[in-house]
Design a protein around this motif. Sequence first.
Motif, PDB file in Angstrom:
ATOM      1  N   UNK A 274       0.852  -1.176   0.000  1.00 39.38           N
ATOM      2  CA  UNK A 274       0.000   0.000   0.000  1.00 39.38           C
ATOM      3  C   UNK A 274       0.895   1.236   0.000  1.00 39.38           C
ATOM      4  N   UNK A 275       0.525   2.225  -0.815  1.00 33.43           N
ATOM      5  CA  UNK A 275       1.318   3.449  -0.940  1.00 33.43           C
ATOM      6  C   UNK A 275       0.378   4.638  -0.751  1.00 33.43           C
ATOM      7  N   UNK A 276       0.263   5.102   0.473  1.00 33.34           N
ATOM      8  CA  UNK A 276      -0.693   6.150   0.768  1.00 33.34           C
ATOM      9  C   UNK A 276      -2.108   5.645   0.542  1.00 33.34           C
ATOM     10  N   UNK A 277      -2.850   6.319  -0.333  1.00 34.51           N
ATOM     11  CA  UNK A 277      -4.207   5.900  -0.666  1.00 34.51           C
ATOM     12  C   UNK A 277      -4.221   4.992  -1.895  1.00 34.51           C
ATOM     13  N   UNK A 278      -3.050   4.655  -2.409  1.00 36.62           N
ATOM     14  CA  UNK A 278      -2.929   3.812  -3.588  1.00 36.62           C
ATOM     15  C   UNK A 278      -2.362   2.455  -3.210  1.00 36.62           C
ATOM     16  N   UNK A 279      -2.365   1.528  -4.169  1.00 39.48           N
ATOM     17  CA  UNK A 279      -1.647   0.265  -4.000  1.00 39.48           C
ATOM     18  C   UNK A 279      -0.607   0.174  -5.110  1.00 39.48           C
ATOM     19  N   UNK A 280       0.573  -0.322  -4.757  1.00 37.96           N
ATOM     20  CA  UNK A 280       1.697  -0.399  -5.683  1.00 37.96           C
ATOM     21  C   UNK A 280       2.010  -1.849  -6.000  1.00 37.96           C
ATOM     22  N   UNK A 281       2.231  -2.136  -7.275  1.00 38.09           N
ATOM     23  CA  UNK A 281       2.572  -3.487  -7.726  1.00 38.09           C
ATOM     24  C   UNK A 281       3.819  -3.405  -8.599  1.00 38.09           C
ATOM     25  N   UNK A 282       4.803  -4.235  -8.302  1.00 40.80           N
ATOM     26  CA  UNK A 282       6.018  -4.277  -9.097  1.00 40.80           C
ATOM     27  C   UNK A 282       6.355  -5.696  -9.509  1.00 40.80           C
ATOM     28  N   UNK A 283       6.459  -5.944 -10.808  1.00 40.88           N
ATOM     29  CA  UNK A 283       6.915  -7.227 -11.329  1.00 40.88           C
ATOM     30  C   UNK A 283       8.425  -7.158 -11.437  1.00 40.88           C
ATOM     31  N   UNK A 284       9.115  -8.128 -10.844  1.00 39.49           N
ATOM     32  CA  UNK A 284      10.564  -8.039 -10.713  1.00 39.49           C
ATOM     33  C   UNK A 284      11.334  -8.252 -12.006  1.00 39.49           C
ATOM     34  N   UNK A 285      10.642  -8.432 -13.106  1.00 38.22           N
ATOM     35  CA  UNK A 285      11.318  -8.565 -14.395  1.00 38.22           C
ATOM     36  C   UNK A 285      11.920  -7.250 -14.871  1.00 38.22           C
ATOM     37  N   UNK A 286      11.400  -6.128 -14.370  1.00 38.21           N
ATOM     38  CA  UNK A 286      11.931  -4.824 -14.742  1.00 38.21           C
ATOM     39  C   UNK A 286      11.738  -3.866 -13.576  1.00 38.21           C
ATOM     40  N   UNK A 287      12.439  -2.741 -13.608  1.00 41.24           N
ATOM     41  CA  UNK A 287      12.343  -1.761 -12.527  1.00 41.24           C
ATOM     42  C   UNK A 287      11.182  -0.820 -12.844  1.00 41.24           C
ATOM     43  N   UNK A 288       9.983  -1.298 -12.583  1.00 46.71           N
ATOM     44  CA  UNK A 288       8.780  -0.523 -12.849  1.00 46.71           C
ATOM     45  C   UNK A 288       7.740  -0.837 -11.781  1.00 46.71           C
ATOM     46  N   UNK A 289       7.194   0.181 -11.159  1.00 49.73           N
ATOM     47  CA  UNK A 289       6.170   0.054 -10.133  1.00 49.73           C
ATOM     48  C   UNK A 289       4.914   0.740 -10.645  1.00 49.73           C
ATOM     49  N   UNK A 290       3.795   0.026 -10.622  1.00 45.70           N
ATOM     50  CA  UNK A 290       2.515   0.593 -11.034  1.00 45.70           C
ATOM     51  C   UNK A 290       1.656   0.851  -9.801  1.00 45.70           C
ATOM     52  N   UNK A 291       1.046   2.033  -9.743  1.00 45.95           N
ATOM     53  CA  UNK A 291       0.202   2.410  -8.611  1.00 45.95           C
ATOM     54  C   UNK A 291      -1.241   2.552  -9.080  1.00 45.95           C
ATOM     55  N   UNK A 292      -2.151   1.908  -8.343  1.00 43.76           N
ATOM     56  CA  UNK A 292      -3.563   1.863  -8.707  1.00 43.76           C
ATOM     57  C   UNK A 292      -4.406   2.510  -7.624  1.00 43.76           C
ATOM     58  N   UNK A 293      -5.511   3.120  -8.032  1.00 41.81           N
ATOM     59  CA  UNK A 293      -6.521   3.565  -7.084  1.00 41.81           C
ATOM     60  C   UNK A 293      -7.371   2.371  -6.672  1.00 41.81           C
ATOM     61  N   UNK A 294      -8.165   2.535  -5.622  1.00 41.90           N
ATOM     62  CA  UNK A 294      -8.941   1.402  -5.116  1.00 41.90           C
ATOM     63  C   UNK A 294     -10.111   1.029  -6.030  1.00 41.90           C
ATOM     64  N   UNK A 295     -10.391   1.839  -7.046  1.00 39.42           N
ATOM     65  CA  UNK A 295     -11.400   1.431  -8.029  1.00 39.42           C
ATOM     66  C   UNK A 295     -10.787   0.622  -9.162  1.00 39.42           C
ATOM     67  N   UNK A 296      -9.485   0.336  -9.063  1.00 33.07           N
ATOM     68  CA  UNK A 296      -8.803  -0.477 -10.059  1.00 33.07           C
ATOM     69  C   UNK A 296      -8.135   0.297 -11.170  1.00 33.07           C
ATOM     70  N   UNK A 297      -8.262   1.613 -11.183  1.00 30.05           N
ATOM     71  CA  UNK A 297      -7.680   2.405 -12.269  1.00 30.05           C
ATOM     72  C   UNK A 297      -6.197   2.657 -12.027  1.00 30.05           C
ATOM     73  N   UNK A 298      -5.426   2.595 -13.100  1.00 25.59           N
ATOM     74  CA  UNK A 298      -3.997   2.886 -13.044  1.00 25.59           C
ATOM     75  C   UNK A 298      -3.811   4.390 -13.007  1.00 25.59           C
ATOM     76  N   UNK A 299      -3.066   4.892 -12.014  1.00 21.81           N
ATOM     77  CA  UNK A 299      -2.889   6.341 -11.889  1.00 21.81           C
ATOM     78  C   UNK A 299      -1.434   6.769 -11.994  1.00 21.81           C
ATOM     79  N   UNK A 300      -0.485   5.854 -11.750  1.00 20.24           N
ATOM     80  CA  UNK A 300       0.917   6.259 -11.750  1.00 20.24           C
ATOM     81  C   UNK A 300       1.798   5.084 -12.131  1.00 20.24           C
ATOM     82  N   UNK A 301       2.846   5.356 -12.922  1.00 22.95           N
ATOM     83  CA  UNK A 301       3.871   4.372 -13.264  1.00 22.95           C
ATOM     84  C   UNK A 301       5.220   4.981 -12.925  1.00 22.95           C
ATOM     85  N   UNK A 302       5.978   4.296 -12.077  1.00 23.65           N
ATOM     86  CA  UNK A 302       7.285   4.790 -11.646  1.00 23.65           C
ATOM     87  C   UNK A 302       8.356   3.852 -12.180  1.00 23.65           C
TER      88      UNK A 302
END
Length: 425
Positions: A274-302
């Motif tokens: 959990x990242x603040x009010x978002x949830x963060x998911x990172x697949x270890x195949x690459x250095x990329x973290x995706x952050x989603x809102x609780x309605x399932x929408x993608x809001x940020x890619x780091x």
Amino acid sequence: MRRGNSRRRHHSGGACSRLLASLERGILILTLPLSSVGCEDGTGNSVNGLRVVVRDSAGVITVDNAAPVPDSRLPWEFGTQPSLSIGAVDSGEADQLFQVTDATRLADGRIVIANSGSNELRVFNADGSHAATGGGRGEGPGEFVSYSPSAVATWPGDSIAAANPWGSRLSLFDADGNHGRDVSLDPAMLDIIDVLPDGKVFTSGSGGGLHGDMTGSSGLVRSNAEWGILDADGTLLASLGEFPGAEFYAIFAADGSLQGGMPHPFGRGTMGAVWGELVAIGVQDSYEIKAFATDGSLVRVVRRDGDLESPAQADLDDYYARRYADLPDEDRISNLNAVRDMPLVESWPAFSEILSDRAGYLWVREYRTAAWTVFDPEGRVQGLVETPPGLHTFEIGEDYLLGWVYDELGVEYVQLWSLSREISS
């Protein structure tokens, strides 16, 4: 589970990134001239050494970061020793810990430990004295089975949530360890990753099982699993999609059934927090973290720059040689024979763990090192931090770190370390 309550409050941060942590006399000392620190201009680009490019595409913010150089240490300091250490050798009391899976710190300073070896929640006062015990072994309300509670987090209203995935539920207790109620979980989403501030649950499924087209042979396989958000009543609120599980060395029989296997020691998988009010998911195949809102929408890619290197056969051989070094000769040879056909993975994992702290920063642990890359609440890289050696981190507060460690006798301890984020003068 990553303690979602530990990432609620966002911090305004500073105008500049602050860099350096060096280990000296047992202290993580953090000093570096501010001339080496990258400050951001209005465009989102670093003007002083840490490049970051921020783009907005149809409401999805993408943050591309340059990798911090190895000596870019944030000026944050941990104490010379833990300010509190809970654990004992053969005391026969609550402070004798066994198979600790998680811990969290309550607002009043008390610490709740998930002691899965006894299937209990153990509550300790701020001075380390035992306050209460909840749960216990069994299948009744508030009881735990099979190495659970697997995790613990705070729940809205000063309650405590404890994960019981093998019982298909989340058990809720008051701050004194008294059981209140159980929340039945969606049967397809039993791997609890974290709890959000409003009681929603970040979770994933177990995947579709290990299978492949390698009948009568062996090799690396991965099964995908759905990740999602459960409402506070345990029902599926939003699906975040499917993500790959850990790479598994599988041996298949002639009829295609799974005959045996084991996780790959360098296998890549999917991490979440959990990242603040978002949830963060990172697949270890690459250095990329995706952050989603609780309605399932993608809001940020780091993202962060950096080439992924591949392990060599010597790395794999050295790993197993060290792992089985203390076994009797017959057992060591047997174990080494069982992994002699273990293939190499394509690359090392891009990172090994992700957490966020109570100031809203995202911490990403670098693979095969003690360093964490720290990102601000918007996903811009700030620099590197090294946590105390040997400590497995459970929770990072604004001024503390809570984690687990064991000594040479295998005695377990839950420790609290002070954390100062001030710039050294």
